[in-house]
Design a protein around this motif. Structure first.
Motif, PDB file in Angstrom:
ATOM      1  N   ASN B 108      66.493   1.340  12.184  1.00  0.00           N
ATOM      2  CA  ASN B 108      65.900   2.296  11.268  1.00  0.00           C
ATOM      3  C   ASN B 108      64.404   2.094  11.075  1.00  0.00           C
ATOM      4  O   ASN B 108      63.922   1.961   9.955  1.00  0.00           O
ATOM      5  N   ILE B 109      63.649   2.068  12.187  1.00  0.00           N
ATOM      6  CA  ILE B 109      62.192   1.977  12.122  1.00  0.00           C
ATOM      7  C   ILE B 109      61.649   3.379  11.951  1.00  0.00           C
ATOM      8  O   ILE B 109      61.952   4.267  12.730  1.00  0.00           O
ATOM      9  N   GLN B 110      60.851   3.581  10.922  1.00  0.00           N
ATOM     10  CA  GLN B 110      60.302   4.910  10.663  1.00  0.00           C
ATOM     11  C   GLN B 110      58.896   5.040  11.254  1.00  0.00           C
ATOM     12  O   GLN B 110      58.064   4.152  11.105  1.00  0.00           O
ATOM     13  N   TYR B 111      58.675   6.183  11.903  1.00  0.00           N
ATOM     14  CA  TYR B 111      57.384   6.503  12.493  1.00  0.00           C
ATOM     15  C   TYR B 111      56.819   7.715  11.768  1.00  0.00           C
ATOM     16  O   TYR B 111      57.527   8.693  11.550  1.00  0.00           O
ATOM     17  N   PHE B 112      55.542   7.639  11.448  1.00  0.00           N
ATOM     18  CA  PHE B 112      54.923   8.658  10.601  1.00  0.00           C
ATOM     19  C   PHE B 112      53.992   9.565  11.381  1.00  0.00           C
ATOM     20  O   PHE B 112      53.326   9.134  12.339  1.00  0.00           O
ATOM     21  N   GLY B 113      53.932  10.826  10.937  1.00  0.00           N
ATOM     22  CA  GLY B 113      52.922  11.744  11.425  1.00  0.00           C
ATOM     23  C   GLY B 113      51.573  11.418  10.797  1.00  0.00           C
ATOM     24  O   GLY B 113      51.456  10.511   9.966  1.00  0.00           O
ATOM     25  N   ALA B 114      50.563  12.208  11.165  1.00  0.00           N
ATOM     26  CA  ALA B 114      49.190  11.942  10.722  1.00  0.00           C
ATOM     27  C   ALA B 114      48.907  12.437   9.307  1.00  0.00           C
ATOM     28  O   ALA B 114      47.858  12.146   8.749  1.00  0.00           O
TER      29      ALA B 114
END
Lengths: 107, 121
Positions: B108-114
């Protein structure tokens, strides 16, 4: 809900100095992430570290899950390290963020 | 290729207007999120969708309505914008483990937009 506390809230360093940022959390967690928000607002993943120690260049992180804290080490700081560092832990699906440590590295 | 992309990057609008923010992820993740960052930089979850199903709906005014046409997209529509809606809105995604509603913690690694900086005048 789970509480996430970061310290110090603000930090000013001269280039080349080392620092340690701390994150305490109030309950056991399975997931913990460290992020750097740069001056342009972008959130950059630094570490996924629910336990143990990881290193990536000048940065390293350690989480002691049994004692409910995580540390982020920055060595030989550079001006590009400036920004806000967030610790976040997962409860259910979503991340719960601390209030961040605002770091300014001066030349 | 940007993994999590959101548009627009900046949005300036008048009070009372309706606006939308779009988010797309090309990571093949099942779960997507909207977070709000206020003027004090505090980040808080608003919504989460797992495979097009709403799974988290925090205490958010019902003027905010997320829509997920497919698992790669999660849009945010805001009606009757108010001054207090001014903030930066971040979209994120994470993989979800198979079986049940709970993700495997290790994935559950979250990746974010800009981020989308919304200014309501």
């Amino acid at each position: 809900g789970i509480q996430v506390e970061q310290s110090p809230p603000d930090l000013i360093l001269q280039e080349g100095a080392n620092s340690t940022l701390r994150c305490n959390f109030s309950d056991s967690v399975n997931n913990l992430q460290w992020f750097h928000q740069n001056p342009w607002g972008q959130l950059i993943n630094l570490f996924y570290i629910p336990s143990g120690t990881k290193q990536n260049g000048r940065l390293s992180a350690t989480t002691v899950a049994t004692e409910r804290y995580s540390l982020l080490y920055i060595s030989s700081s550079q001006t590009t390290d400036s920004g806000v560092y967030f610790c976040a832990v997962v409860t259910g699906y979503a991340l719960n963020f601390g209030k961040g440590t605002s770091l300014l590295v001066t030349p | 290729d940007t993994a999590v992309s959101q548009t627009p990057k900046y949005l300036v609008t008048q009070m009372g207007n309706d606006k939308s923010i779009k988010c797309e992820q090309n990571l093949g993740h099942d779960t997507m999120y909207w977070y709000k960052q206020d003027s004090k930089k505090f980040l808080k979850i608003m919504f989460s969708y797992n495979n097009k199903e709403l799974i988290i709906n925090e205490t958010v005014p019902n003027r905010f309505s997320p829509k997920s046409p497919d698992k790669a997209h999660l849009n945010l529509h805001i009606n009757s914008l108010e001054l207090g809606d001014s903030a930066v809105y971040f979209c994120a995604s994470s993989p979800v483990g198979t079986g049940g509603l709970l993700p495997y913690a290790q994935e559950n690694i979250q990746y974010f937009g800009a981020g989308t900086r919304l200014s309501v005048l």
